[in-house]
Design an enzyme around this catalytic site. Sequence first.
Site, short mmCIF file in Angstrom:
data_model
loop_
_atom_site.label_atom_id
_atom_site.label_comp_id
_atom_site.label_asym_id
_atom_site.label_seq_id
_atom_site.Cartn_x
_atom_site.Cartn_y
_atom_site.Cartn_z
N ASN A 191 0.84 -1.20 0.00
CA ASN A 191 0.00 0.00 0.00
C ASN A 191 0.88 1.25 0.00
OD1 ASN A 191 -2.45 1.37 0.00
ND2 ASN A 191 -2.54 1.50 2.24
N TYR A 206 -8.86 -5.07 13.20
CA TYR A 206 -7.66 -4.22 13.10
C TYR A 206 -7.17 -3.85 14.49
CZ TYR A 206 -4.99 0.08 12.83
OH TYR A 206 -4.02 1.04 13.00
N LYS A 256 -3.62 -4.99 16.72
CA LYS A 256 -2.69 -4.02 17.31
C LYS A 256 -2.57 -4.24 18.82
CE LYS A 256 -1.42 -1.42 13.75
NZ LYS A 256 -0.02 -1.08 13.39
N PHE A 312 -4.02 8.47 16.82
CA PHE A 312 -5.45 8.70 16.61
C PHE A 312 -5.65 8.75 15.10
CE2 PHE A 312 -7.70 8.74 20.64
CZ PHE A 312 -6.64 8.35 21.43
N ASN A 331 -9.99 5.27 4.23
CA ASN A 331 -10.04 6.32 5.24
C ASN A 331 -10.64 7.61 4.69
OD1 ASN A 331 -6.99 4.88 6.12
ND2 ASN A 331 -8.79 4.76 7.41
N PRO A 382 -19.60 -1.21 9.96
CA PRO A 382 -19.32 -2.12 11.07
C PRO A 382 -17.92 -1.87 11.65
CG PRO A 382 -20.24 -3.33 9.21
CD PRO A 382 -19.99 -1.93 8.72
#
Length: 347
Positions: free
Chosen positions: A16, A155, A159, A184, A205, A300
């Site tokens: 990516n 996700y 983490k 953030f 995003n 979701p």
Amino acid sequence: MIGAGHDVVVIDNLHNSSVEALHRVAELCQLSPCRHAVDQDGVHQAWETATGDRLLRFINGDIRSPEALDGAFRASGGGDVAAVLHFAGLKAVGDSIQEPLSYWHVNVEGTRCLLEAMRRHGCRTIVFSSTAALYGCPQELPIPESACVQPANPYGQTKAAVERMLADTAASEPGWRMARLRYFNPVGAHPSGRIGEDPNGVPSNLFPLITQVAMGLRSHVQIFGSDWPTPDGTGIRDFIHVMDLAEGHRQALDLLLTTDEQILTLNLGSGQGHSVLEMIEAFERINGAPVAYEFAPRRPGDVAESVADSTAAQQLLGWSTTRNLEDICRDGWAWRQQNRHGYRSRR
Ligand code: WQD
């Protein structure tokens, strides 16, 4: 990091990202491409100063490959690696719900491979790209580091698992120095307009989507939910300029390199929340570029609100954000205007 005097080796599978981004970094650091970069350590591209000091090297490899990782450490001069900054991972909330196994493989197994390689090469200092997504639906706002870790999506789960892996590793043997930086919402771009976010495919995003719609590359933004328990019904996030984030990494690394073993766990956010609608309206006002949008059902894994309490980073690092929503919108738009097709644009 180069500006702070570090030599840097980047290992990236380009899932990516683009090596063009490194060409731009080298340009901004006044480095020139080395003609014969590929060598036995698998270095695919290197850049050097006018006096021939190689300060930046790139290896096209996956962190799940021990061989690629060993090549990266050898390219760095073997045992002289001062620290690892670990950004490699998948990072889209929505995608993680569709493909959880990919997230567990890349984010968790990838980190395990990296830590094993660090141990093989005697490097025990790491700065890890963690996330506010591990807080899930917060019980308190703004969110302190002591808040409950209760991820609402795969996700965030991965983490959180990596944070525990790091803590277990540090507890198992002496000498580890770690910073787990809980981002953030990173947005914006380098003020030069030469480096910015250029996700492959359809962005997951909000901010890259806004810039692509403003550029006419996409018809509109879908706003996921207009019925959240927020003043205007849309999600609230703590948007942090990527340059503030970068400075937080440099300051965390500087602290680790000057102290004994420890684990830092720090929120990196502005402490200010803005809704999706507020971000869109700010972008339109600051840049004079309309951004069409439509309301859609909630996504979701999303939460209503996520805003940082970054007091600890201020106290331990002396770090706080210095750039605001206007800087974010201006720099992000300059990047997109100068690079209509991201890193696929001509230099
Ligand atoms: C932001 C807001 C969406 C897309 C991100 C990264 C994650 C982590 C935390 C670093 C939410 C809304 C989004 C769209 C929308 N960062 N939205 N339409 O999910 O908060 O998490 O920051 O680790 O890596 O994913 O960011 O930009 O996806 O969403 O309405 O098409 O925008 O519902 O309220 P998120 P995001």
